[in-house]
Design a protein around this motif. Structure first.
Motif, mmCIF file in Angstrom:
data_model
loop_
_atom_site.group_PDB
_atom_site.id
_atom_site.type_symbol
_atom_site.label_atom_id
_atom_site.label_comp_id
_atom_site.label_asym_id
_atom_site.label_seq_id
_atom_site.Cartn_x
_atom_site.Cartn_y
_atom_site.Cartn_z
ATOM 1 N N ILE A 1 -12.258 -33.041 23.030
ATOM 2 C CA ILE A 1 -12.542 -32.686 24.248
ATOM 3 C C ILE A 1 -11.230 -32.251 24.776
ATOM 4 O O ILE A 1 -10.697 -31.093 25.404
ATOM 5 C CB ILE A 1 -13.370 -33.261 25.139
ATOM 6 C CG1 ILE A 1 -14.972 -33.522 24.580
ATOM 7 C CG2 ILE A 1 -13.409 -32.660 26.570
ATOM 8 C CD1 ILE A 1 -15.418 -32.023 24.580
ATOM 9 N N LYS B 1 -9.389 -29.465 23.148
ATOM 10 C CA LYS B 1 -10.070 -28.048 23.350
ATOM 11 C C LYS B 1 -9.480 -27.660 24.810
ATOM 12 O O LYS B 1 -9.060 -26.513 25.114
ATOM 13 C CB LYS B 1 -11.539 -28.298 23.415
ATOM 14 C CG LYS B 1 -12.143 -27.007 24.004
ATOM 15 C CD LYS B 1 -12.033 -26.038 22.765
ATOM 16 C CE LYS B 1 -12.946 -24.951 23.017
ATOM 17 N NZ LYS B 1 -12.564 -23.542 22.342
ATOM 18 N N LEU C 1 -13.641 -26.319 17.998
ATOM 19 C CA LEU C 1 -14.222 -27.787 18.159
ATOM 20 C C LEU C 1 -15.216 -27.797 17.211
ATOM 21 O O LEU C 1 -15.224 -28.847 16.362
ATOM 22 C CB LEU C 1 -14.877 -27.798 19.705
ATOM 23 C CG LEU C 1 -15.315 -29.051 19.858
ATOM 24 C CD1 LEU C 1 -14.236 -30.107 20.101
ATOM 25 C CD2 LEU C 1 -16.061 -29.083 21.212
#
Length: 314
Positions: A255, A258, A266
């Motif tokens: 995360i 990202k 992802l």
């Protein structure tokens, strides 16, 4: 009564007369009060008729007959339930175990204070490839997992203090691991004695290769049940939490990656699916532990413990 001798048997009609006479000579020469319990595990030959004949001649010989073949563990368990002697000795019926070992095995329990003594057939007459080599591997793994320094877990010639056989249950194919069961029941003084292994005189062996695979599976079962039967959440919860934590750490990393890089793909990363599987597996293990804990808390045996002694209490 000094001694109970338990002999599980399956299709051993030829060896039983010689074995019974040999046992009688040895125990009477050592002035022991005794009983011999022969457990016929559903023999299809004339073994039971031979047992009946032996018992008719000698009142100290007794018999139990199964309606069908249940296995050696079942035969031993029934023998343990019936045994009355202060010391209990088990031996096979095929004459590969020598009754001459009985006095020494008896003394190690009665005089030296052992809870259990296992025979070690240091010199064997079995086929080196099909039995000896697999047996060495099997015993080596058993020593490592159980922490009990025995060389021959599966030797049928063993002696026990009476309280040991009255405190344990043997089922399935767990007879190979009676020392492990005894250890987890709290009996710590476990010894070993080198015993004679005699060439088979009659019949054929009743065991095949599958016993080694079954043996390892049984050892895993005993180890788990002994350590975690009353606290399953400690096992499943620990590994469940570990897997969920690993999955969460990987997921948080993805995360963050990202957020830092919007072009970061992802779902195209193998680590994404590894994290997902780890988290799902962790939750499943945790829920398994929770359900097992609920079942354990409702068990009728949840507070059954072996008490060694009491002072000032009934």
């Amino acid at each position: 009564m000094n001694l109970s001798i338990i002999i599980p048997l399956f299709n051993e009609e030829e060896s039983l007369p010689e074995l019974s006479e040999w046992i009688t000579r040895v125990v009477e020469a050592n002035n022991l009060t005794y009983e011999v319990i022969m457990v016929d595990d559903g023999s299809t030959d004339n073994s039971w008729q031979v047992v009946e004949h032996i018992a008719a001649k000698n009142q100290y010989f007794k018999g139990i007959r199964f309606q069908r073949n249940y296995g050696k563990s079942a035969a031993l368990n029934e023998g343990f339930l019936a045994a009355q002697g202060d010391v209990v000795i088990t031996m096979d019926a095929d004459l590969q175990d020598s009754p001459d070992e009985i006095p020494a095995l008896y003394n190690m329990i009665a005089e030296d204070g052992y809870d259990l003594v296992s025979g070690w057939k240091k010199k064997r007459y079995d086929n080196a490839l099909t039995k000896n080599l697999p047996s060495k591997v099997y015993n080596g793994v058993s020593r490592k997992i159980s922490g009990i320094p025995l060389h021959d877990f599966n030797c049928g010639l063993k002696s026990y203090r009476k309280k040991v056989v009255k405190s344990i249950e043997v089922y399935g194919e767990m007879h190979r691991y009676i020392p492990v069961i005894a250890k987890w029941a709290g009996f710590k003084k476990i010894g070993e004695k080198v015993v004679e292994h005699r060439p088979r005189k009659y019949g054929v062996t009743k065991f095949g290769w599958e016993r080694f695979l079954n043996g390892f599976l049984d050892l895993t079962t005993i180890t788990f049940v002994s350590r975690f039967s009353k606290r399953p959440m400690h096992f499943f919860g620990m590994y469940g939490t570990l897997f969920f934590f690993i999955g969460s750490v990987i997921f948080v990393y993805l995360i963050i990656a990202k957020i830092v890089d919007v072009d970061f793909a992802l779902t195209n990363r193998p680590s994404f699916y590894i994290a997902l599987v780890a988290m799902i597996l962790g939750m499943q293990l945790f829920l398994t532990g929770f359900l097992a804990e609920m079942i354990s808390r409702n068990s009728s045996e949840r507070n059954n413990y072996l008490v060694e002694d009491k002072i000032g209490l009934r």
